[in-house]
Scaffold this motif. Structure first.
Motif, PDB file in Angstrom:
ATOM      1  N   PRO A  58      64.519  38.281  69.162  1.00  0.00           N
ATOM      2  CA  PRO A  58      63.149  38.287  69.687  1.00  0.00           C
ATOM      3  C   PRO A  58      63.070  38.228  71.208  1.00  0.00           C
ATOM      4  O   PRO A  58      62.174  38.804  71.813  1.00  0.00           O
ATOM      5  CB  PRO A  58      62.518  37.037  69.051  1.00  0.00           C
ATOM      6  CG  PRO A  58      63.672  36.161  68.669  1.00  0.00           C
ATOM      7  CD  PRO A  58      64.785  37.094  68.330  1.00  0.00           C
ATOM      8  N   GLN A  59      64.014  37.532  71.844  1.00  0.00           N
ATOM      9  CA  GLN A  59      63.927  37.368  73.298  1.00  0.00           C
ATOM     10  C   GLN A  59      64.305  38.626  74.071  1.00  0.00           C
ATOM     11  O   GLN A  59      63.736  38.935  75.105  1.00  0.00           O
ATOM     12  CB  GLN A  59      64.827  36.209  73.771  1.00  0.00           C
ATOM     13  CG  GLN A  59      64.553  34.896  73.063  1.00  0.00           C
ATOM     14  CD  GLN A  59      65.561  34.679  71.941  1.00  0.00           C
ATOM     15  OE1 GLN A  59      65.949  35.616  71.248  1.00  0.00           O
ATOM     16  NE2 GLN A  59      65.976  33.430  71.770  1.00  0.00           N
ATOM     17  N   MET A  60      65.304  39.367  73.550  1.00  0.00           N
ATOM     18  CA  MET A  60      65.831  40.500  74.296  1.00  0.00           C
ATOM     19  C   MET A  60      66.571  41.434  73.341  1.00  0.00           C
ATOM     20  O   MET A  60      67.262  40.983  72.439  1.00  0.00           O
ATOM     21  CB  MET A  60      66.803  39.994  75.375  1.00  0.00           C
ATOM     22  CG  MET A  60      67.179  41.047  76.415  1.00  0.00           C
ATOM     23  SD  MET A  60      68.402  40.396  77.606  1.00  0.00           S
ATOM     24  CE  MET A  60      67.534  38.967  78.252  1.00  0.00           C
ATOM     25  N   ASN A  61      66.411  42.752  73.523  1.00  0.00           N
ATOM     26  CA  ASN A  61      67.093  43.724  72.678  1.00  0.00           C
ATOM     27  C   ASN A  61      68.599  43.658  72.899  1.00  0.00           C
ATOM     28  O   ASN A  61      69.078  43.588  74.028  1.00  0.00           O
ATOM     29  CB  ASN A  61      66.569  45.128  72.992  1.00  0.00           C
ATOM     30  CG  ASN A  61      67.216  46.189  72.137  1.00  0.00           C
ATOM     31  OD1 ASN A  61      68.277  46.699  72.475  1.00  0.00           O
ATOM     32  ND2 ASN A  61      66.586  46.507  71.023  1.00  0.00           N
ATOM     33  N   GLY A  62      69.353  43.679  71.798  1.00  0.00           N
ATOM     34  CA  GLY A  62      70.804  43.550  71.881  1.00  0.00           C
ATOM     35  C   GLY A  62      71.481  44.649  72.675  1.00  0.00           C
ATOM     36  O   GLY A  62      72.505  44.419  73.322  1.00  0.00           O
ATOM     37  N   PHE A  80      78.713  44.888  67.644  1.00  0.00           N
ATOM     38  CA  PHE A  80      77.344  44.650  67.201  1.00  0.00           C
ATOM     39  C   PHE A  80      77.321  44.185  65.749  1.00  0.00           C
ATOM     40  O   PHE A  80      78.091  44.663  64.917  1.00  0.00           O
ATOM     41  CB  PHE A  80      76.504  45.924  67.325  1.00  0.00           C
ATOM     42  CG  PHE A  80      76.100  46.245  68.727  1.00  0.00           C
ATOM     43  CD1 PHE A  80      75.179  45.457  69.397  1.00  0.00           C
ATOM     44  CD2 PHE A  80      76.633  47.340  69.387  1.00  0.00           C
ATOM     45  CE1 PHE A  80      74.794  45.746  70.698  1.00  0.00           C
ATOM     46  CE2 PHE A  80      76.252  47.645  70.684  1.00  0.00           C
ATOM     47  CZ  PHE A  80      75.335  46.837  71.337  1.00  0.00           C
ATOM     48  N   THR A  81      76.433  43.239  65.445  1.00  0.00           N
ATOM     49  CA  THR A  81      76.175  42.832  64.067  1.00  0.00           C
ATOM     50  C   THR A  81      74.690  42.996  63.816  1.00  0.00           C
ATOM     51  O   THR A  81      73.872  42.614  64.650  1.00  0.00           O
ATOM     52  CB  THR A  81      76.578  41.357  63.826  1.00  0.00           C
ATOM     53  OG1 THR A  81      75.781  40.500  64.656  1.00  0.00           O
ATOM     54  CG2 THR A  81      78.049  41.131  64.135  1.00  0.00           C
ATOM     55  N   THR A  82      74.339  43.587  62.681  1.00  0.00           N
ATOM     56  CA  THR A  82      72.930  43.847  62.401  1.00  0.00           C
ATOM     57  C   THR A  82      72.707  44.069  60.923  1.00  0.00           C
ATOM     58  O   THR A  82      73.641  44.408  60.191  1.00  0.00           O
ATOM     59  CB  THR A  82      72.431  45.081  63.190  1.00  0.00           C
ATOM     60  OG1 THR A  82      71.053  45.308  62.893  1.00  0.00           O
ATOM     61  CG2 THR A  82      73.222  46.308  62.804  1.00  0.00           C
ATOM     62  N   GLY A  83      71.484  43.887  60.493  1.00  0.00           N
ATOM     63  CA  GLY A  83      71.133  44.156  59.108  1.00  0.00           C
ATOM     64  C   GLY A  83      70.696  45.589  58.881  1.00  0.00           C
ATOM     65  O   GLY A  83      70.367  45.976  57.770  1.00  0.00           O
ATOM     66  N   LYS A  90      73.254  54.482  68.980  1.00  0.00           N
ATOM     67  CA  LYS A  90      72.977  53.891  70.287  1.00  0.00           C
ATOM     68  C   LYS A  90      74.083  52.932  70.722  1.00  0.00           C
ATOM     69  O   LYS A  90      74.280  52.696  71.909  1.00  0.00           O
ATOM     70  CB  LYS A  90      71.639  53.147  70.253  1.00  0.00           C
ATOM     71  CG  LYS A  90      70.437  54.082  70.177  1.00  0.00           C
ATOM     72  CD  LYS A  90      70.359  54.950  71.416  1.00  0.00           C
ATOM     73  CE  LYS A  90      69.196  55.909  71.345  1.00  0.00           C
ATOM     74  NZ  LYS A  90      69.154  56.819  72.512  1.00  0.00           N
ATOM     75  N   ALA A  91      74.811  52.375  69.742  1.00  0.00           N
ATOM     76  CA  ALA A  91      75.898  51.459  70.082  1.00  0.00           C
ATOM     77  C   ALA A  91      76.970  52.161  70.900  1.00  0.00           C
ATOM     78  O   ALA A  91      77.650  51.541  71.726  1.00  0.00           O
ATOM     79  CB  ALA A  91      76.512  50.870  68.812  1.00  0.00           C
TER      80      ALA A  91
END
Length: 362
Positions: A58-62, A80-83, A90-91
């Motif tokens: 929420p604070q900042m895009n990874g 990167f870790t993501t759901g 983009k990674a």
């Protein structure tokens, strides 16, 4: 031993990831953070080998955090870790070492270790090899699969990998459209060999599965076909391709203010109808659903460009749309209507001229 830093805003996910990384014999967790600003402040003093970074916080895009990490510590690798899978391309913009789709598993951590080790070996290679390595493109090339337009499988060297039979190719196409789901073996056999009795069709399916696996191995695709109790599953792991991106596009298009970068990515991936030129009966409804997704995101992008006065950018997208879906007359009418009346005639004439010129060069 490699040192790791973890940045994850959700405490339960952070604790699981920390446990998995710490359990690996070649990793030690130097620090964990839930706040991006705190991590950015302390990173210069930590200089870790690898940073496990959640894409969505929420604070900042990874992705932005990764770019700032890169400026502070060139030696630290980003994982990167993501759901979600739709950030994978983009990674590569920040030269990520890996991209892990949650839930994180010990196998994924082991893969990160293998990639780190290969990177380390490259750094320590003799000087005569370093100049050649420096000329390699960054990020490194990877194998690709495309389903929009022509079905193509290419190796990391861009070599086109061909299928030995049409049935093997169709089987692979079907699995691409139903990733990470169990495909019933009897359904597959009936779908691909409707005129052959059950047991013979099943044997043909086994042979086709073997041939598809050989194609995937030849291309170096990091996907696996897993045998299940009732059939087969295409395990995509962290690998993403155009169809998979479009399968996750629905949620993005329902957002009031979606990220334009993600819409741009989806727009650029569509090179024409699903498996263009292939007469697969089972693809008809899928082809239409993906076309509708493309139509919606195209209208959104061009409408946004026109409303901001960026007519040239809107025209370029319009032209790309003409090339990708040349028979969709209704879409052309909708797109043209987005331009002011005084712009329409001039724009359509210019687009028509470009099409004629491009066609004459072919």
């Amino acid at each position: 031993m490699y040192t790791a830093v973890i940045l994850e805003d959700e405490i339960p996910a952070l604790e699981v990831l920390e446990l998995l990384v710490d359990r690996h014999e070649s990793f030690t967790v130097a620090a964990t953070f839930t706040n991006p600003e705190e991590a950015l402040e302390q990173l210069p003093g930590l200089q870790p080998d690898v940073i496990f970074l959640d894409v969505e916080m929420p604070q900042m895009n990874g992705l932005e955090i990764a770019r700032r990490f890169r400026q502070m510590s060139e030696r630290s690798h980003i994982v990167f870790t993501t759901g979600h899978t739709h950030y994978a391309l983009k990674a590569f913009d920040v030269q990520a070492l890996d991209y892990i789709v949650k839930p994180v598993t010990p196998k994924a951590i082991a893969r990160v270790y293998d990639r780190l080790t290969r990177q380390q070996l490259s750094r320590n290679a003799p000087e005569q090899f370093s100049s050649a390595a420096a000329q390699l493109p960054a990020p490194a090339r990877v194998p690709t699969v495309t389903g929009f337009g022509r079905l193509e499988v290419r190796s990391a060297d861009r070599e086109l990998i061909r299928f030995p039979t049409r049935k093997a190719e169709e089987l692979f196409a079907y699995l691409l459209c139903h990733p990470n789901l169990e495909a019933d073996k009897w359904k597959l056999a009936e779908l691909l060999w409707p005129d052959i009795d059950g047991e013979r069709a099943l044997r043909s399916l086994h042979t086709a599965i073997y041939r598809v696996k050989r194609v995937m191995e030849a291309a170096g695709l990091p996907m696996r076909i897993m045998k299940t109790a009732e059939g087969y599953t295409l395990d995509t792991d962290a690998f993403v391709y155009d169809i998979l991106h479009y399968q996750h596009a629905g949620q993005l298009l329902t957002e009031e203010n979606p990220e334009l970068e993600q819409l741009d990515l989806l727009f650029g991936l569509y090179k024409g109808p699903l498996f263009h030129g292939k007469s697969y009966v089972w693809k008809i409804s899928l082809e239409e659903s993906y076309r509708l997704v493309y139509e919606k995101l195209t209208l959104r992008l061009i409408g946004g460009a026109v409303s901001s006065g960026a007519y040239e950018a809107a025209e370029e997208r319009f032209y790309a749309c003409l090339l990708a879906d040349p028979l969709n007359e209704e879409l052309y009418r909708q797109l043209l209507a987005l331009f002011p009346a005084k712009e329409q005639s001039q724009r359509i004439q210019r687009l028509y001229t470009r099409l004629l010129e491009d066609h004459s060069r072919q």
